[in-house]
Design a protein around this motif. Structure first.
Motif, PDB file in Angstrom:
ATOM      1  N   GLY A  48       9.336   1.283 -11.018  1.00  0.00           N
ATOM      2  CA  GLY A  48       9.057   0.250 -12.008  1.00  0.00           C
ATOM      3  C   GLY A  48       9.070  -1.121 -11.364  1.00  0.00           C
ATOM      4  O   GLY A  48       8.714  -1.298 -10.199  1.00  0.00           O
ATOM      5  N   ALA A  49       9.515  -2.113 -12.119  1.00  0.00           N
ATOM      6  CA  ALA A  49       9.535  -3.484 -11.602  1.00  0.00           C
ATOM      7  C   ALA A  49      10.442  -3.640 -10.391  1.00  0.00           C
ATOM      8  O   ALA A  49      10.224  -4.512  -9.543  1.00  0.00           O
ATOM      9  N   ALA A  50      11.458  -2.776 -10.256  1.00  0.00           N
ATOM     10  CA  ALA A  50      12.374  -2.865  -9.116  1.00  0.00           C
ATOM     11  C   ALA A  50      11.700  -2.531  -7.794  1.00  0.00           C
ATOM     12  O   ALA A  50      12.228  -2.854  -6.726  1.00  0.00           O
ATOM     13  N   SER A  51      10.513  -1.906  -7.835  1.00  0.00           N
ATOM     14  CA  SER A  51       9.780  -1.651  -6.590  1.00  0.00           C
ATOM     15  C   SER A  51       9.431  -2.949  -5.875  1.00  0.00           C
ATOM     16  O   SER A  51       9.221  -2.950  -4.656  1.00  0.00           O
ATOM     17  N   LEU A  52       9.349  -4.047  -6.599  1.00  0.00           N
ATOM     18  CA  LEU A  52       9.099  -5.351  -5.989  1.00  0.00           C
ATOM     19  C   LEU A  52      10.086  -5.609  -4.861  1.00  0.00           C
ATOM     20  O   LEU A  52       9.710  -6.139  -3.814  1.00  0.00           O
ATOM     21  N   GLY A  57       4.903  -1.949  -1.746  1.00  0.00           N
ATOM     22  CA  GLY A  57       3.725  -1.100  -1.764  1.00  0.00           C
ATOM     23  C   GLY A  57       3.661  -0.262  -3.029  1.00  0.00           C
ATOM     24  O   GLY A  57       2.586  -0.080  -3.620  1.00  0.00           O
ATOM     25  N   ALA A  58       4.792   0.267  -3.476  1.00  0.00           N
ATOM     26  CA  ALA A  58       4.837   1.097  -4.676  1.00  0.00           C
ATOM     27  C   ALA A  58       4.580   0.290  -5.943  1.00  0.00           C
ATOM     28  O   ALA A  58       4.191   0.850  -6.975  1.00  0.00           O
ATOM     29  N   MET A  59       4.789  -1.031  -5.877  1.00  0.00           N
ATOM     30  CA  MET A  59       4.560  -1.864  -7.059  1.00  0.00           C
ATOM     31  C   MET A  59       3.116  -1.782  -7.529  1.00  0.00           C
ATOM     32  O   MET A  59       2.819  -1.938  -8.718  1.00  0.00           O
ATOM     33  N   GLY A  60       2.179  -1.529  -6.605  1.00  0.00           N
ATOM     34  CA  GLY A  60       0.776  -1.437  -6.972  1.00  0.00           C
ATOM     35  C   GLY A  60       0.446  -0.248  -7.841  1.00  0.00           C
ATOM     36  O   GLY A  60      -0.642  -0.191  -8.440  1.00  0.00           O
ATOM     37  N   MET A  61       1.360   0.726  -7.946  1.00  0.00           N
ATOM     38  CA  MET A  61       1.123   1.933  -8.730  1.00  0.00           C
ATOM     39  C   MET A  61       1.713   1.869 -10.138  1.00  0.00           C
ATOM     40  O   MET A  61       1.610   2.835 -10.891  1.00  0.00           O
ATOM     41  N   VAL A  62       2.358   0.745 -10.504  1.00  0.00           N
ATOM     42  CA  VAL A  62       2.925   0.672 -11.853  1.00  0.00           C
ATOM     43  C   VAL A  62       1.813   0.756 -12.885  1.00  0.00           C
ATOM     44  O   VAL A  62       0.703   0.252 -12.672  1.00  0.00           O
ATOM     45  N   ILE A 156      -5.163   0.671  -3.159  1.00  0.00           N
ATOM     46  CA  ILE A 156      -6.408   0.971  -2.456  1.00  0.00           C
ATOM     47  C   ILE A 156      -7.176   2.089  -3.151  1.00  0.00           C
ATOM     48  O   ILE A 156      -8.399   2.015  -3.326  1.00  0.00           O
ATOM     49  N   ASN A 157      -6.463   3.133  -3.560  1.00  0.00           N
ATOM     50  CA  ASN A 157      -7.039   4.216  -4.355  1.00  0.00           C
ATOM     51  C   ASN A 157      -5.903   4.859  -5.151  1.00  0.00           C
ATOM     52  O   ASN A 157      -4.783   4.342  -5.147  1.00  0.00           O
ATOM     53  N   ASP A 158      -6.182   5.978  -5.795  1.00  0.00           N
ATOM     54  CA  ASP A 158      -5.167   6.597  -6.647  1.00  0.00           C
ATOM     55  C   ASP A 158      -4.012   7.197  -5.860  1.00  0.00           C
ATOM     56  O   ASP A 158      -3.011   7.612  -6.460  1.00  0.00           O
ATOM     57  N   GLN A 159      -4.130   7.242  -4.542  1.00  0.00           N
ATOM     58  CA  GLN A 159      -3.072   7.822  -3.724  1.00  0.00           C
ATOM     59  C   GLN A 159      -2.340   6.804  -2.858  1.00  0.00           C
ATOM     60  O   GLN A 159      -1.200   7.044  -2.462  1.00  0.00           O
ATOM     61  N   LEU A 160      -2.952   5.685  -2.570  1.00  0.00           N
ATOM     62  CA  LEU A 160      -2.417   4.767  -1.573  1.00  0.00           C
ATOM     63  C   LEU A 160      -2.383   3.336  -2.092  1.00  0.00           C
ATOM     64  O   LEU A 160      -3.354   2.846  -2.671  1.00  0.00           O
ATOM     65  N   SER A 161      -1.254   2.645  -1.869  1.00  0.00           N
ATOM     66  CA  SER A 161      -1.136   1.228  -2.215  1.00  0.00           C
ATOM     67  C   SER A 161      -0.270   0.523  -1.181  1.00  0.00           C
ATOM     68  O   SER A 161       0.568   1.132  -0.516  1.00  0.00           O
ATOM     69  N   ILE A 162      -0.489  -0.783  -1.037  1.00  0.00           N
ATOM     70  CA  ILE A 162       0.257  -1.598  -0.083  1.00  0.00           C
ATOM     71  C   ILE A 162       0.758  -2.851  -0.786  1.00  0.00           C
ATOM     72  O   ILE A 162       0.241  -3.245  -1.838  1.00  0.00           O
ATOM     73  N   GLY A 163       1.752  -3.508  -0.210  1.00  0.00           N
ATOM     74  CA  GLY A 163       2.270  -4.726  -0.824  1.00  0.00           C
ATOM     75  C   GLY A 163       3.052  -5.571   0.157  1.00  0.00           C
ATOM     76  O   GLY A 163       3.483  -5.093   1.214  1.00  0.00           O
ATOM     77  N   ALA A 164       3.240  -6.829  -0.205  1.00  0.00           N
ATOM     78  CA  ALA A 164       3.994  -7.753   0.642  1.00  0.00           C
ATOM     79  C   ALA A 164       4.597  -8.857  -0.208  1.00  0.00           C
ATOM     80  O   ALA A 164       4.023  -9.248  -1.239  1.00  0.00           O
ATOM     81  N   GLY A 165       5.741  -9.350   0.217  1.00  0.00           N
ATOM     82  CA  GLY A 165       6.399 -10.443  -0.483  1.00  0.00           C
ATOM     83  C   GLY A 165       7.050 -11.402   0.492  1.00  0.00           C
ATOM     84  O   GLY A 165       7.309 -11.059   1.654  1.00  0.00           O
ATOM     85  N   VAL A 166       7.305 -12.611   0.038  1.00  0.00           N
ATOM     86  CA  VAL A 166       8.004 -13.630   0.827  1.00  0.00           C
ATOM     87  C   VAL A 166       9.412 -13.787   0.276  1.00  0.00           C
ATOM     88  O   VAL A 166       9.598 -13.940  -0.940  1.00  0.00           O
ATOM     89  N   ASP A 167      10.415 -13.736   1.153  1.00  0.00           N
ATOM     90  CA  ASP A 167      11.811 -13.891   0.756  1.00  0.00           C
ATOM     91  C   ASP A 167      12.283 -15.320   1.014  1.00  0.00           C
ATOM     92  O   ASP A 167      12.200 -15.807   2.145  1.00  0.00           O
ATOM     93  N   PHE A 168      12.780 -15.968  -0.038  1.00  0.00           N
ATOM     94  CA  PHE A 168      13.429 -17.270   0.086  1.00  0.00           C
ATOM     95  C   PHE A 168      14.912 -17.077  -0.218  1.00  0.00           C
ATOM     96  O   PHE A 168      15.260 -16.648  -1.323  1.00  0.00           O
ATOM     97  N   ALA A 169      15.769 -17.381   0.747  1.00  0.00           N
ATOM     98  CA  ALA A 169      17.196 -17.123   0.605  1.00  0.00           C
ATOM     99  C   ALA A 169      17.989 -18.417   0.639  1.00  0.00           C
ATOM    100  O   ALA A 169      17.792 -19.259   1.519  1.00  0.00           O
TER     101      ALA A 169
END
Length: 417
Positions: A48-52, A57-62, A156-169
């Motif tokens: 779910g949202a915690a994939s962020l 990458g898994a966030m793209g499948m929500v 990318i398709n129904d089997q594959l997704s990618i993702g990236a984020g920037v961390d500000f600490a």
């Protein structure tokens, strides 16, 4: 004077270590209630949202946009036994900690998903009796920190997704330690350190793949961030005759927050995929980046303007396993566990983060209401191994046996739209 320099070498070390070392001490994964209930597994399936946070990458499948809010109640203790033949014992009086997590995930279209997360991966309060045997290493510590992570994910398709984020600490911390100089009444002095870290920047990337309907695989990587404190405040309360030896009012220091690489898999053994999931995960934290800490003062303290405290940490693995079962529609039952290797070598444990091998046992329950609201609750029992520490000469720490542990309860609320 030499013993005083050893105390100084450990003062700011505790400040930064406790504020940054997620894998040491009691630092555990508490950024999603469902994930915690599954033994902290969150990479190899769509959480779910915690994939962020766990695998962008898994966030793209929500399937839907969602908002998730949650919090934890952390009750922790540290028991201490001084070296034989002494029978002295002490126990920390740490108040309850309440780390939280918040996510917002929005499906821009069927392919593209964007989100924002705010979490507190580090945050605790450790309090010892001011007169305990280890007062010259630590009396008390209060820590708070925040990660803010904007993230995008692409299917990318129904089997594959990618993702990236920037961390500000960002973060802040305050600690007190005794100074081995007594006044005429026999009361020892005190050193107070207080500081806020500069904005640290890193990144988090992930890949998610479903080769079959029965199996999913995830890989994520969170980069190293350097925690930097500049112009932190130092205040010494010492007898007036010794005050001339404690002229510093500020310090600066830097600490690497090591990278973490995680690999997770999930298997769905029943004909109805949503009825049962078994997930496993392994993560490697590059703690070998943490070799030493150097601190520079703006004026002499006990005859020096800089100190070095050795840590010599080693890379460590954590292995996780979780099972989720749906006995009836909308109800999920969860159980899990993990084993986390200690990163601190013998001789380099500290009473604010006594790093030992850890076995975590988890339980969780989730219930969905009207296909929009989901309530998750979890429990985590942190069983840390009892470990003896023979302080290394260059560590600035305390000899003795430490036995830390914690009980953690929490919940999360999700709304899908």
């Amino acid at each position: 004077m030499q013993s005083m320099k050893k105390v100084l070498a450990s003062l700011a070390a505790g400040l930064l270590l406790s504020g940054s070392a997620m894998a040491s001490g009691y630092q555990v994964v508490l950024q999603g209630s469902r994930v915690t209930g599954l033994g902290n597994c969150g990479v190899g399936y769509v959480a779910g949202a915690a994939s962020l946070w766990f695998n962008p990458g898994a966030m793209g499948m929500v399937k839907k946009s969602s908002i998730m809010l949650g919090a934890n109640s952390v009750n922790s203790t540290i028991k201490y036994l001084s070296p034989a033949p002494s029978t002295y014992t002490a126990e920390s009086e740490s108040p309850m900690g309440t780390p939280f997590f918040a996510y917002g995930v929005y499906k821009i279209n069927d392919k593209l998903v964007a989100g924002l997360g705010v979490v507190t991966p580090y945050g605790s309060t450790v309090k010892w009796n001011p007169d305990w045997e280890g007062q010259f290493v630590l009396r008390d510590l209060s820590l708070s920190s925040f990660y803010i992570q904007p993230t995008v994910s692409y299917k990318i398709n129904d089997q594959l997704s990618i993702g990236a984020g920037v961390d500000f600490a960002i973060g802040s911390v305050e600690l007190n330690r005794g100074v081995p100089l007594a006044d005429q009444n026999g009361n020892y002095g005190n050193a107070n350190l207080k500081g806020s870290s500069k904005l640290g920047v890193g990144f988090n990337v992930g890949v998610y793949y479903e080769p079959t309907e029965k199996l999913s695989v995830g890989l994520s990587y969170r980069s190293r961030i350097n925690a930097v404190v500049e112009e932190g405040d130092v205040t010494f309360d010492v007898p007036s005759l010794a005050a001339g030896n404690f002229q510093a009012t500020q310090f600066s220091a830097e600490l690497p927050l090591p990278s973490v690489a995680s690999l997770g898999v999930a298997f769905y053994p029943l004909a109805e995929k949503e009825k049962m999931m078994v997930t496993a995960e392994a993560a490697l934290t590059a703690w070998s980046a943490y070799e030493e800490l150097r601190f520079d003062y703006n004026a002499p303290v006990a005859g020096t303007t800089s100190t070095v405290s050795k840590r010599n940490y080693k890379d460590s693995f954590v292995f996780k396993l979780g099972v989720e079962y749906q006995p009836i529609e909308n109800l999920q039952l969860r159980v899990g566990g993990y084993f986390d290797q200690a990163a601190a070598p013998d001789g380099y444990m500290t009473p604010e983060t006594p790093d030992t091998n850890t076995l975590g046992l988890t339980l969780g329950v989730g219930y969905t209401i009207a296909e929009k609201f989901t309530v998750d609750v979890h429990y985590l029992n942190v069983n840390r191994e009892k470990r003896e520490n023979v302080a290394a000469p260059d560590a600035g720490t305390l000899s003795g046996t430490f036995h830390p542990g914690a009980h953690i309860f929490g919940m999360g609320l999700s709304y899908s739209f």
